[in-house]
Design a protein around this motif. Sequence first.
Motif, PDB file in Angstrom:
ATOM      1  N   LEU A 129       0.793  -1.255   0.019  1.00 42.08           N
ATOM      2  CA  LEU A 129       0.048  -0.011   0.101  1.00 42.08           C
ATOM      3  C   LEU A 129       0.691   1.143   0.019  1.00 42.08           C
ATOM      4  CD1 LEU A 129      -2.615  -1.271   2.371  1.00 42.08           C
ATOM      5  CD2 LEU A 129      -3.107  -0.655  -0.046  1.00 42.08           C
ATOM      6  N   ALA A 130       2.177   1.015   0.548  1.00 43.97           N
ATOM      7  CA  ALA A 130       3.004   2.297   0.544  1.00 43.97           C
ATOM      8  C   ALA A 130       3.339   2.604  -0.942  1.00 43.97           C
ATOM      9  CB  ALA A 130       4.270   1.923   1.343  1.00 43.97           C
ATOM     10  N   GLY A 131       3.081   1.599  -1.963  1.00 47.29           N
ATOM     11  CA  GLY A 131       3.509   2.023  -3.265  1.00 47.29           C
ATOM     12  C   GLY A 131       2.489   2.659  -4.170  1.00 47.29           C
ATOM     13  N   ILE A 132       1.454   2.517  -3.637  1.00 42.96           N
ATOM     14  CA  ILE A 132       0.209   3.108  -4.429  1.00 42.96           C
ATOM     15  C   ILE A 132       0.283   4.628  -4.688  1.00 42.96           C
ATOM     16  CG2 ILE A 132      -2.287   3.519  -4.368  1.00 42.96           C
ATOM     17  CD1 ILE A 132      -2.794   0.915  -3.243  1.00 42.96           C
ATOM     18  N   PRO A 133       0.134   4.865  -5.914  1.00 46.61           N
ATOM     19  CA  PRO A 133       0.482   6.290  -6.184  1.00 46.61           C
ATOM     20  C   PRO A 133      -0.501   7.310  -5.712  1.00 46.61           C
ATOM     21  CG  PRO A 133       0.320   4.923  -8.273  1.00 46.61           C
ATOM     22  CD  PRO A 133      -0.157   4.092  -7.017  1.00 46.61           C
ATOM     23  N   SER A 134       0.126   8.551  -5.398  1.00 47.64           N
ATOM     24  CA  SER A 134      -0.838   9.383  -4.642  1.00 47.64           C
ATOM     25  C   SER A 134      -2.213   9.743  -5.247  1.00 47.64           C
ATOM     26  CB  SER A 134      -0.069  10.589  -4.253  1.00 47.64           C
ATOM     27  OG  SER A 134       0.437  11.215  -5.557  1.00 47.64           O
ATOM     28  N   ILE A 135      -1.945   9.744  -6.618  1.00 48.49           N
ATOM     29  CA  ILE A 135      -3.089  10.378  -7.563  1.00 48.49           C
ATOM     30  C   ILE A 135      -4.449   9.317  -6.968  1.00 48.49           C
ATOM     31  CG2 ILE A 135      -2.775   8.934  -9.484  1.00 48.49           C
ATOM     32  CD1 ILE A 135      -3.471  11.423 -10.960  1.00 48.49           C
ATOM     33  N   ILE A 136      -4.374   8.351  -6.780  1.00 48.11           N
ATOM     34  CA  ILE A 136      -5.360   7.240  -6.322  1.00 48.11           C
ATOM     35  C   ILE A 136      -6.003   7.689  -5.176  1.00 48.11           C
ATOM     36  CG2 ILE A 136      -5.843   4.901  -5.883  1.00 48.11           C
ATOM     37  CD1 ILE A 136      -4.780   5.292  -8.609  1.00 48.11           C
ATOM     38  N   TYR A 137      -5.171   8.000  -4.132  1.00 46.70           N
ATOM     39  CA  TYR A 137      -5.645   8.564  -2.699  1.00 46.70           C
ATOM     40  C   TYR A 137      -6.505   9.939  -3.206  1.00 46.70           C
ATOM     41  CZ  TYR A 137      -2.557   5.466  -0.482  1.00 46.70           C
ATOM     42  OH  TYR A 137      -2.064   4.087  -0.100  1.00 46.70           O
ATOM     43  N   LEU A 181      -8.975  19.997   6.769  1.00 45.91           N
ATOM     44  CA  LEU A 181      -8.939  18.539   7.287  1.00 45.91           C
ATOM     45  C   LEU A 181      -8.872  17.650   6.504  1.00 45.91           C
ATOM     46  CD1 LEU A 181      -9.202  17.673  10.245  1.00 45.91           C
ATOM     47  CD2 LEU A 181     -11.723  17.687  10.053  1.00 45.91           C
ATOM     48  N   THR A 182      -9.757  17.790   5.188  1.00 49.83           N
ATOM     49  CA  THR A 182      -9.813  16.632   4.346  1.00 49.83           C
ATOM     50  C   THR A 182      -8.460  16.488   3.583  1.00 49.83           C
ATOM     51  OG1 THR A 182     -11.972  17.437   3.852  1.00 49.83           O
ATOM     52  CG2 THR A 182     -11.125  15.784   2.345  1.00 49.83           C
ATOM     53  N   SER A 183      -7.569  17.225   3.556  1.00 47.77           N
ATOM     54  CA  SER A 183      -6.374  17.161   3.031  1.00 47.77           C
ATOM     55  C   SER A 183      -5.473  16.338   3.992  1.00 47.77           C
ATOM     56  CB  SER A 183      -5.564  18.278   2.685  1.00 47.77           C
ATOM     57  OG  SER A 183      -6.499  19.131   1.823  1.00 47.77           O
ATOM     58  N   ALA A 184      -5.438  16.786   5.289  1.00 44.55           N
ATOM     59  CA  ALA A 184      -4.733  16.150   6.175  1.00 44.55           C
ATOM     60  C   ALA A 184      -5.062  14.666   6.438  1.00 44.55           C
ATOM     61  CB  ALA A 184      -4.911  16.860   7.737  1.00 44.55           C
ATOM     62  N   ALA A 254      -2.216  14.237  -4.197  1.00 44.62           N
ATOM     63  CA  ALA A 254      -3.356  13.739  -3.263  1.00 44.62           C
ATOM     64  C   ALA A 254      -3.979  15.010  -2.464  1.00 44.62           C
ATOM     65  CB  ALA A 254      -3.090  12.827  -2.089  1.00 44.62           C
ATOM     66  N   VAL A 255      -3.197  15.827  -2.260  1.00 45.78           N
ATOM     67  CA  VAL A 255      -3.677  17.272  -1.816  1.00 45.78           C
ATOM     68  C   VAL A 255      -4.301  18.259  -2.638  1.00 45.78           C
ATOM     69  CG1 VAL A 255      -2.885  19.206  -0.429  1.00 45.78           C
ATOM     70  CG2 VAL A 255      -1.821  17.186  -0.057  1.00 45.78           C
ATOM     71  N   THR A 256      -3.595  17.990  -4.048  1.00 47.86           N
ATOM     72  CA  THR A 256      -4.234  19.059  -4.965  1.00 47.86           C
ATOM     73  C   THR A 256      -5.618  18.639  -5.163  1.00 47.86           C
ATOM     74  OG1 THR A 256      -2.148  19.043  -5.941  1.00 47.86           O
ATOM     75  CG2 THR A 256      -3.671  19.890  -7.246  1.00 47.86           C
ATOM     76  N   PHE A 257      -6.040  17.498  -5.153  1.00 48.91           N
ATOM     77  CA  PHE A 257      -7.449  17.183  -5.259  1.00 48.91           C
ATOM     78  C   PHE A 257      -8.319  17.697  -4.242  1.00 48.91           C
ATOM     79  CE2 PHE A 257      -5.888  13.914  -8.267  1.00 48.91           C
ATOM     80  CZ  PHE A 257      -6.827  14.004  -9.065  1.00 48.91           C
ATOM     81  N   VAL A 258      -8.034  17.827  -2.982  1.00 50.19           N
ATOM     82  CA  VAL A 258      -9.167  17.840  -1.865  1.00 50.19           C
ATOM     83  C   VAL A 258      -8.733  19.330  -1.315  1.00 50.19           C
ATOM     84  CG1 VAL A 258      -9.614  15.797  -1.938  1.00 50.19           C
ATOM     85  CG2 VAL A 258      -7.820  16.449  -0.312  1.00 50.19           C
ATOM     86  N   ILE A 259      -7.792  20.134  -1.608  1.00 48.18           N
ATOM     87  CA  ILE A 259      -7.502  21.343  -0.814  1.00 48.18           C
ATOM     88  C   ILE A 259      -8.272  22.523  -1.045  1.00 48.18           C
ATOM     89  CG2 ILE A 259      -5.581  21.988  -2.117  1.00 48.18           C
ATOM     90  CD1 ILE A 259      -5.200  22.148   1.578  1.00 48.18           C
ATOM     91  N   ASN A 282      -1.355  23.543  -9.382  1.00 48.89           N
ATOM     92  CA  ASN A 282      -2.393  23.966  -9.985  1.00 48.89           C
ATOM     93  C   ASN A 282      -2.236  25.247 -11.279  1.00 48.89           C
ATOM     94  OD1 ASN A 282      -5.031  22.959  -9.416  1.00 48.89           O
ATOM     95  ND2 ASN A 282      -4.805  23.367  -7.108  1.00 48.89           N
ATOM     96  N   GLU A 283      -1.271  25.902 -10.652  1.00 44.70           N
ATOM     97  CA  GLU A 283      -0.917  27.222 -11.387  1.00 44.70           C
ATOM     98  C   GLU A 283       0.158  27.324 -12.407  1.00 44.70           C
ATOM     99  OE1 GLU A 283      -1.045  30.460  -8.370  1.00 44.70           O
ATOM    100  OE2 GLU A 283      -2.777  29.448  -7.337  1.00 44.70           O
TER     101      GLU A 283
END
Lengths: 327, 283
Positions: A129-137, A181-184, A254-259, A282-283
């Motif tokens: 699970l440590a290897g799953i790409p962050s975009i999935i999360y 909080l969601t990002s955290a 992972a953060v960019t999606f939900v921040i 993003n920018e």
Amino acid sequence: MSAVQEALPAIKGSRDAIVRRFALTDTIFHAATRAAAILVLVLLGGVAISLFAGSWQALSTFGFSFLTTESWNPVTEKFGALAPIYGTIITSAIAILIAVPLGIGIAIFLTELCPRALRRPIGMAVELLAGIPSIIYGIWGLFVLAPFLQTTVQPFIIWLFHGVPGLNNLFAGPPYGIGLLTSAMILAIMILPFITSITKDVFDTVPSVLKESAYGIGCTTWEVTRRVVIPYTRIGIMGGVMLALGRALGETMAVTFVIGNAHRISTSLFAPATTISATIANEFTEAVGDLYTSSLVALGLILFVITFLILAIARYMLMRIDARTGA
Amino acid sequence: MSTAASLHQSRKRKNGVMMTLCVVAAGIGLAWLALILGALLYKGLSGVSLAVFTEMTPPPGDAGGLLNAIYGSVVMTIIAVIVGTPIGVLAGTYMAEYGRFSKLTTIVRFINDILLSAPSIIIGLFVYELMVRPMGHFSAIAGAVALAILVIPVVVRTTEDMLNLVPNALREAGTAIGAPRWVVIKSVAYRAALSGIVTGILLAIARISGETAPLLFTALNNQFWSSNLNAPMASLPVTIFQFALSPYEEWQQLAWTGALIITLTVLGLSIFARSLTGRREDR
């Protein structure tokens, strides 16, 4: 007889040639491997230099106030890094607060409580699970976690704390679902496997004699863990936590999606915010003007410096525990 | 006697509470991760069809597939591995063979470990400054270089570790029959460490096949089929990023399907890589 004597110099000559060729190839191979090793150093140096060069315009325009200004306005070309820095630190700190107790708990479960037959599969699952790409999360956070938080958890917490001084500011505002909080929480899930697997590895370095003698004088499992295992592995656990912190600080997708990508500092954990990496992601491709691009690279430089320091400390701590166990 | 008994009771109780908390922690962690994989399977599988692998990424609101994105990811990954692996293996060889006790090795190991966990978006910025800005446009080759920089530290680390595991007696035997050092390394050390080095390469592929951040402003994205390495190229992760954040349902569905494809690829590669060295661990 004479034929052999005639052949000897020729053999000797070709032998010398072979030895020379061997020596030459060896020198070349040695140099090639050395060059590759030095290239690794050059890479990191190159990263530092190019980030510094790219951010020079922004840093010379804004000076030190770049670090202390909250405003981020592409129209008036006034940029400050305070909001992204704030978001980065807050999300990572909360993620660590959630993930460290969970990770250590899971590690204790795996080393002390788990039935032997399950130990390997669960340990292996954690490492996979440590290897799953962050975009999935990230995609999970956006489509599953955020709507769930928005419709159930956040309204309840806002209702619960709306009269409590202090907490009502921390959990205020409309429930967007996305935000700090969601990002955290997403970060916490992402770093959980790291913390678990490193903690489990350092727990395994505790000599069984130490644990057995504690059990021998009648300690309970918790007392052995609390008084023997954790003190013995403290540096290793700290190193693992710092490593996870380094990852959380630099985590992008992972953060960019939900921040929510909002350049402001708000006291509410439910408010949309931004982090350094999310701002860049993003920018960057949409940035018009050299100063805008340069400010984004300057954000990258800040992130690089922070993570470099954290990771260096983490590696130093883990090296110390390696040196002690002789691994 | 009664205080001793009550102390015993309270210690037992405390132990019970803490151990229960640990089991709960394990339960929460595993359930959380199961939820993610479950959602991924559920949402991703419903979009799997032949079209995903045979059609191009569609315009908004249209049906289509992910062919150009998958192709782009495969091409850039292959180039990254071809560029990054030799450098990584050579550097690892220096650290384990020629310079095992040198100062340089200690420094390189430290720096390499930092590169290993450095934020990948920083690598993206680096390659932007290094290649995209001087060339004046985004390109697949810049994306591949960014990925190669991520491959190098993984390969360096595993190569060094695996070569260090090769028993010195093997090297001494090689040297004793007169073989020069590079022959010993090539024919003895590499051969003994082969499965480990291959594992490292596979793990590196697993790592870069899901990387998004370093591609965002190097390879950019491309709505159409492109095999031109000097032009922007689509990739699976960047396409997922773009489609997931879009308001169109067809795009979001394709993002989930793409996410499933990446996850299965990464998990498959990791499991295969581990099975190569699995026997060594059991011993």
